[in-house]
Design a protein around this motif. Structure first.
Motif, PDB file in Angstrom:
ATOM      1  N   TYR A 155       0.834  -1.204   0.000  1.00 37.37           N
ATOM      2  CA  TYR A 155       0.000   0.000   0.000  1.00 37.37           C
ATOM      3  C   TYR A 155       0.868   1.254   0.000  1.00 37.37           C
ATOM      4  N   VAL A 156       1.985   1.220   0.719  1.00 40.57           N
ATOM      5  CA  VAL A 156       2.870   2.392   0.731  1.00 40.57           C
ATOM      6  C   VAL A 156       4.089   2.170  -0.166  1.00 40.57           C
ATOM      7  N   GLY A 157       3.907   1.352  -1.184  1.00 40.13           N
ATOM      8  CA  GLY A 157       4.958   1.232  -2.175  1.00 40.13           C
ATOM      9  C   GLY A 157       5.975   0.139  -1.917  1.00 40.13           C
ATOM     10  N   GLY A 158       5.836  -0.561  -0.804  1.00 39.26           N
ATOM     11  CA  GLY A 158       6.758  -1.650  -0.517  1.00 39.26           C
ATOM     12  C   GLY A 158       8.197  -1.193  -0.571  1.00 39.26           C
ATOM     13  N   ALA A 159       9.056  -1.995  -1.178  1.00 39.95           N
ATOM     14  CA  ALA A 159      10.474  -1.664  -1.212  1.00 39.95           C
ATOM     15  C   ALA A 159      10.788  -0.571  -2.230  1.00 39.95           C
ATOM     16  N   SER A 160       9.849  -0.302  -3.136  1.00 40.79           N
ATOM     17  CA  SER A 160      10.188   0.700  -4.157  1.00 40.79           C
ATOM     18  C   SER A 160       9.833   2.130  -3.749  1.00 40.79           C
ATOM     19  N   GLY A 161       9.232   2.305  -2.582  1.00 43.36           N
ATOM     20  CA  GLY A 161       9.086   3.658  -2.048  1.00 43.36           C
ATOM     21  C   GLY A 161       7.949   4.464  -2.638  1.00 43.36           C
ATOM     22  N   ILE A 162       7.868   5.707  -2.247  1.00 40.28           N
ATOM     23  CA  ILE A 162       6.821   6.630  -2.714  1.00 40.28           C
ATOM     24  C   ILE A 162       7.471   7.918  -3.203  1.00 40.28           C
ATOM     25  N   SER A 163       7.023   8.405  -4.356  1.00 43.90           N
ATOM     26  CA  SER A 163       7.402   9.764  -4.753  1.00 43.90           C
ATOM     27  C   SER A 163       6.459  10.737  -4.068  1.00 43.90           C
ATOM     28  N   ILE A 251      10.617   8.880  -0.896  1.00 43.13           N
ATOM     29  CA  ILE A 251      10.934   8.181   0.351  1.00 43.13           C
ATOM     30  C   ILE A 251      10.892   6.669   0.153  1.00 43.13           C
ATOM     31  N   ASP A 252      11.840   6.011   0.770  1.00 44.26           N
ATOM     32  CA  ASP A 252      11.809   4.551   0.868  1.00 44.26           C
ATOM     33  C   ASP A 252      12.423   4.187   2.218  1.00 44.26           C
TER      34      ASP A 252
END
Lengths: 353, 248
Positions: A155-163, A251-252
């Motif tokens: 849901y929060v992007g897992g290991a690939s993070g969030i822009s 963020i990751d």
């Protein structure tokens, strides 16, 4: 005397804080990180220095705050929801209007603080059964576990993070805006702590540091005090985490839970400046940041060696840190009374022993 | 007989194979000064620790103001108004004496705001007047860890008074104190009892002190209650004399 010294220090820091980014615009973000480190060190010291509970896990709240803020900022204005946004891995770039962005950011920071507080309340119910090195390692475990759990959540992007949402404005305004946020949070945390340490609360946490069993035997509700101390640190760490996430833009796990860097730096800064004092963490953070930036610039490849050397000298020769060393050298300047009668002959007879 | 503030009934406590307390029954009357004597290792401090909740007891019951407290924890019992001082004096060594006193205020009725109360004003005045009471006023701004052992003991006593307890359990208050000052300490203990209305329960090795101070004395030996009574009863009790002098 102390009051006047403090006024000079506040004056100098105020000038640095306000004029720094005006005269050295290229360093705006660097000075912003300086205030962030001052905040981290000061709030770490509430539990680590004043209460004697050396937490290695305060960085947990930094990361949690960062993610909570991201969720709030995205979900508040992006109709597809957070899941759709993150699964697109940055290819969706919704354009927020200025008011959408700033309202989202404000709510995000607030939510980050609140969730961090709630987490600290939950953690403290079982963490404060641990003492000394066990608490330190246990809290480090919290940080590591939270970081690992975070990257399993798709849901929060897992290991690939969030822009993070794009800032609606040019790059200079962006730097200045985040600079002001960092500065304001650092100042707010400082004055809150300054007031806290002047109350009965300040004495109680110092009593816990000096002899927790005695404090318990005197009826001080120690858990409550430790919990309040950690909660305050968590609040500020959550808020500043939210700010830092937006400053970073992406963020990751590495950005949100910088355990080997900021997680350790905040302890090192306090030890350098002097733990258990109001000014030690501030001084330590400023020195540390300047040393760090200088060695990163002029001693590249050797920067960690230089930093390590400084830490070793600090721990071996100045365990009390700079403020602690000054206090023991010039106790009168810090309002600490010395018993002149004990210098020579021991105790005089009479009623006062 | 006056009302019993502390009632210990049939309490036993063992550490592994060591029977530190066996079937101890005793009581402390409200407003009294009660003494506990006995040779080293006879279980006096263990009994104190049991009463204040420092460790769970194996069997028996301990009542404070007619309420069972043997299952409560140290902090809860302290907040009911029962405090103890330690044989090895414990103060907050990095703070000065006034701070040590101020942090010792009672937490019995502490409200939400008292946590963040200012340190000036009424609390400070009371701290200073109690420091004067124990004769430490001139040392009030010194770091307490720098005081002599005897002074630290007095400070610990003053801190306990600051807490306004209903009953104070003192573990060897005169040990390590300059003999010329013991009289001053006895006087202060008595004044705390009479003027401040604090019930005292005192462990003491110094027979002169305890015989002067207490109205009722319990004598422990090898973890068991050997004898109890007024000071003169005990002074003439052959079993007590034997226990102390190592007779058979």
């Amino acid at each position: 005397m102390i009051a006047r010294n403090d006024a000079y220090i506040y004056g100098a820091l105020g000038i640095l804080g306000i004029l720094g980014p005006i005269f050295f615009p290229n360093y705006t973000l660097s000075i912003a990180y300086l205030w962030m480190m001052v905040l981290m060190a000061s709030t770490w010291d509430t539990l680590g220095g004043q209460t004697g509970y050396n937490s290695l896990g305060n960085i947990t709240f930094f990361g949690v705050g960062m993610y909570i803020s991201a969720i709030v900022q995205v979900s508040f204005f992006y109709e597809g929801g957070v899941g759709e946004y993150t699964s697109a891995m940055g290819s969706i770039k919704p354009v927020f209007t200025e008011s959408q962005y700033f309202i989202g950011l404000g709510l995000g920071i607030l939510a980050a603080g609140v969730v961090s507080v709630l987490m600290a309340l939950v953690f403290s119910s079982f963490m404060f059964g641990l003492r000394g090195p066990y608490f330190a390692i246990g809290s480090l475990g919290l940080a590591i576990a939270t970081a690992e759990i975070t990257i399993t959540i798709n849901y929060v992007g897992g290991a690939s993070g969030i822009s993070m949402p794009l800032f609606p404005g040019d790059i200079e305004f962006r730097s200045t805006f985040f600079y002001i946020l960092c500065f304001v949070f650092a100042v707010a945390a400082h004055f809150l702590l300054r007031w806290l340490y002047s109350t009965q609360f300040g004495l109680a946490i110092n009593a816990i540091r000096d002899d927790e069993d005695k404090a318990e035997a005197m009826g001080i509700p120690t858990l409550k005090y430790k919990r309040i101390g950690w909660t305050i640190a968590a609040f500020f760490m959550g808020c500043i985490g939210a700010v830092a996430g937006n400053m970073a833009g992406f963020i990751d796990k590495e950005v949100a839970y910088p355990i080997p860097t900021f997680g350790i730096f905040m302890v090192a800064m306090v030890l350098l400046g002097g733990k258990g004092t109001l000014w030690g963490p501030v001084l330590g953070a400023i020195l540390f940041h300047v040393i760090k930036e200088t060695t990163w610039t002029y001693l590249l490849n050797l920067q960690w060696v230089a930093l390590g050397l400084i830490l070793i000298v600090n721990i071996v020769y100045f365990q009390q840190g700079i403020m602690g060393w000054l206090q023991s050298k010039y106790p009168e300047s810090f309002g600490i009374a010395i018993d002149a009668s004990r210098e020579g002959a021991n105790v005089k007879s009479g009623e006062t022993i | 007989m006056s009302e019993q503030l502390i009632s210990v009934n049939d309490v036993s406590k063992s550490y592994g194979g060591v029977h530190a307390n066996v079937d101890i029954t005793m009581s402390v009357a409200k407003g009294s000064i009660t003494g506990i004597i006995g040779p080293n290792g006879c279980g006096k401090t263990t009994l104190f620790n049991s009463i204040v909740g420092y460790h769970p007891i194996d069997k028996g019951s301990i009542k404070f103001e007619n309420a069972e407290i043997s299952k409560l924890r140290v902090g809860d019992i302290a907040r009911l108004g029962m405090l103890r001082t330690f044989q090895q004096t414990r103060i907050y060594g990095k703070m000065n004496c006034v701070d040590n006193m101020q942090i010792s205020v009672s937490h019995r009725s502490s409200s939400k705001t008292s946590i963040f109360a200012s340190r000036k004003g009424e609390i400070k005045d009371r701290a200073e007047s109690l420091l004067e009471f124990v004769g430490l006023y001139s040392k009030r701004n010194l770091i307490s860890g720098d005081l002599s052992f005897g002074q630290q003991k007095l400070l610990e006593f003053a801190m306990a008074l600051m807490n306004e307890p209903k009953v104070l359990l003192l573990d060897e208050p005169t040990a390590g104190i300059n003999p010329t000052l013991i009289n001053g300490l006895i006087d202060r203990l008595r004044r705390a009892n009479e003027e401040l209305g604090i019930t005292l329960c005192v462990i003491e090795h110094n027979m002169r002190v305890i015989m002067n101070l207490a109205s009722k004395i319990y004598c422990l030996s090898n973890g068991k209650m050997l004898a109890s009574g007024t000071p003169s009863d005990l002074q003439n009790d052959q079993r007590v004399i034997d226990a102390y002098l190592g007779g058979s």
